[in-house]
Design an enzyme around this catalytic site. Sequence first.
Site, PDB file in Angstrom:
ATOM      1  N   GLU A  98     -38.234  96.535  81.378  1.00  0.00           N
ATOM      2  CA  GLU A  98     -38.137  96.644  80.035  1.00  0.00           C
ATOM      3  C   GLU A  98     -38.216  95.197  79.429  1.00  0.00           C
ATOM      4  OE1 GLU A  98     -34.210  98.143  79.560  1.00  0.00           O
ATOM      5  OE2 GLU A  98     -34.738 100.076  79.531  1.00  0.00           O
ATOM      6  N   PRO A  99     -39.389  94.478  79.484  1.00  0.00           N
ATOM      7  CA  PRO A  99     -39.575  93.219  79.263  1.00  0.00           C
ATOM      8  C   PRO A  99     -40.036  93.266  77.530  1.00  0.00           C
ATOM      9  CG  PRO A  99     -41.700  93.849  80.056  1.00  0.00           C
ATOM     10  CD  PRO A  99     -40.667  95.041  80.282  1.00  0.00           C
ATOM     11  N   ARG A 146     -39.244  89.570  75.315  1.00  0.00           N
ATOM     12  CA  ARG A 146     -39.599  88.460  75.081  1.00  0.00           C
ATOM     13  C   ARG A 146     -40.523  87.784  75.915  1.00  0.00           C
ATOM     14  NH1 ARG A 146     -35.682  84.499  73.275  1.00  0.00           N
ATOM     15  NH2 ARG A 146     -34.159  86.056  73.849  1.00  0.00           N
ATOM     16  N   ARG A 205     -33.416  81.105  65.458  1.00  0.00           N
ATOM     17  CA  ARG A 205     -33.004  80.815  66.745  1.00  0.00           C
ATOM     18  C   ARG A 205     -32.255  79.589  67.175  1.00  0.00           C
ATOM     19  NH1 ARG A 205     -35.677  80.755  70.636  1.00  0.00           N
ATOM     20  NH2 ARG A 205     -34.405  81.767  72.296  1.00  0.00           N
ATOM     21  N   CYS A 246     -31.006  75.979  51.866  1.00  0.00           N
ATOM     22  CA  CYS A 246     -30.192  75.127  51.252  1.00  0.00           C
ATOM     23  C   CYS A 246     -28.935  74.825  52.083  1.00  0.00           C
ATOM     24  CB  CYS A 246     -29.566  75.706  49.966  1.00  0.00           C
ATOM     25  SG  CYS A 246     -31.016  75.868  48.616  1.00  0.00           S
ATOM     26  N   GLU A 247     -29.205  74.437  53.114  1.00  0.00           N
ATOM     27  CA  GLU A 247     -28.182  73.962  53.924  1.00  0.00           C
ATOM     28  C   GLU A 247     -28.521  72.977  55.101  1.00  0.00           C
ATOM     29  OE1 GLU A 247     -26.437  77.068  57.051  1.00  0.00           O
ATOM     30  OE2 GLU A 247     -26.867  78.382  55.160  1.00  0.00           O
ATOM     31  N   TYR A 307     -38.202  87.446  68.698  1.00  0.00           N
ATOM     32  CA  TYR A 307     -36.982  87.102  68.179  1.00  0.00           C
ATOM     33  C   TYR A 307     -37.096  86.151  67.055  1.00  0.00           C
ATOM     34  CZ  TYR A 307     -35.374  89.774  71.963  1.00  0.00           C
ATOM     35  OH  TYR A 307     -35.227  90.809  73.255  1.00  0.00           O
TER      36      TYR A 307
HETATM   37  C1  LIG Z   1     -33.198  93.315  74.692  1.00  0.00           C
HETATM   38  C2  LIG Z   1     -33.239  94.291  75.606  1.00  0.00           C
HETATM   39  C3  LIG Z   1     -34.398  94.253  76.474  1.00  0.00           C
HETATM   40  C4  LIG Z   1     -35.513  93.042  76.099  1.00  0.00           C
HETATM   41  O1  LIG Z   1     -34.857  92.006  76.569  1.00  0.00           O
HETATM   42  P1  LIG Z   1     -35.761  90.471  76.723  1.00  0.00           P
HETATM   43  O2  LIG Z   1     -34.824  89.377  76.963  1.00  0.00           O
HETATM   44  O3  LIG Z   1     -36.380  90.610  75.479  1.00  0.00           O
HETATM   45  O4  LIG Z   1     -36.889  91.076  77.842  1.00  0.00           O
HETATM   46  C5  LIG Z   1     -34.500  95.158  77.469  1.00  0.00           C
HETATM   47  N1  LIG Z   1     -33.671  96.075  77.551  1.00  0.00           N
HETATM   48  C6  LIG Z   1     -32.498  96.148  76.859  1.00  0.00           C
HETATM   49  C7  LIG Z   1     -31.582  97.269  77.168  1.00  0.00           C
HETATM   50  C8  LIG Z   1     -32.181  95.183  76.028  1.00  0.00           C
HETATM   51  O5  LIG Z   1     -31.124  95.408  75.014  1.00  0.00           O
END
Ligand SMILES: *Cc1c(COP(=O)(O)O)cnc(C)c1O
Length: 397
Positions: A257-258, A260, A296, A327-328, A356
């Site tokens: 599940e990538p 980032r 971030r 404004c900070e 993000y």
């Molecule tokens: C946010 C998230 C991801 C992706 O995370 P990255 O750091 O963006 O790779 C994958 N799985 C779950 C459950 C998440 O909450």
Amino acid sequence: MGGVRASALAEEYGTPLVVYCRETVLARARAYARVDPEALVVYGTKAFPNVALLRLLAGEGLGADVSTRGELEFALRARVPGDRIVFHGNNKSDEELGAAAAAGALVVLDALDEGDRARAAGVETVLIRVTPGIEADTHRAIQTAQAESKFGLVADDAVTAVREARFAGLDVAGLHVHIGSQLTRSAESLLAVDRVVDVALRCRAELEWTPRVFDLGGGLAVRHSLTEAVPEPEQFARDLLLRLRERWTEPARMIFEPGRSLIGTAGFTLYRVGVVKRTPGVVYAAVDGGMSDNPRPQLYGSHYEALLANRADEPVSGIYRIAGKHCESGDVLIDSVDLPEPRRDDLLAVPATGAYTLAMASNYNGVPRPAAVLVADGRAELIRRRESLDDLLRFEN
Ligand SMILES: *Cc1c(COP(=O)(O)O)cnc(C)c1O
């Protein structure tokens, strides 16, 4: 980038502008896919929910990892097939469970009372999210697997959840683990694989149930500055895969599940320099965005590099602090960066802002959110239009 000049992009689309490189997105997606052609790779949509990017990734066989009704709608708009959608969330509403069911998504159960609710909403197939009790080496706000995490179920509860979900009539396909984000090494992720396999072994012994899916989450970091070192996606995913195959010898399908690491380095933000100001301590260059398009630095203390896109080959003349327009005083995008002397109307490019940033953008100070473009082969495609003042006023009466 992508054969397009920064100055041409700024001219046509304005600034701030988030620019994504199509080739980089594709290369990163293919790197994950290469590790295990049988694996399902789902894009962590929250890194930047965007229909064009989801569509591009779906064309490569990727799916989508979503955690709200809204993110699901982005995936469906991009025509991501339901059987390639994984639906997460530590507090899913009945409406979200129903929408996940209607889409045919794989739902990841995150609480003991969720199995019955999912079944009632029409969900058929689920994973159980395991909390392995591991502190990922990252900012606290993005650790998700420590024992007291709000996410998932500790080992005993995970076994109970498997039993109860099956009793409720759900098809429990497997187990899920995700330990956090911006992970710069694999050690803790490998430990998480061990822990999730321990849960699988317990389930086999106690429930005579074995997982056919192991979803190992996302989390791999990207470099934001020259001093950081992070593993390549292929290496990271392969290490995890090998550890799983070592510990679990029965056939099982992997899910990655990538988020980032697919799009983070594929994007940079282009700003226009405005005021340049000398104080007794530092020299500020203020840009036309800031914490509203990239929170971030404030949220995680993130450090970025930058360059003057229109004079990138000029020698460095000093150290500058890049401030936003909000404004900070905390609205500092980069605390210190080496640059040629910035002047009004220069273009400042901040690399590795693909993930993000826009996803967490706000309208703070009444600033419309920036546009995003995808560049390739000398052409740019608008993938998110710039917000207008009318957009800002749309919710008012
Ligand atoms: C946010 C998230 C991801 C992706 O995370 P990255 O750091 O963006 O790779 C994958 N799985 C779950 C459950 C998440 O909450």
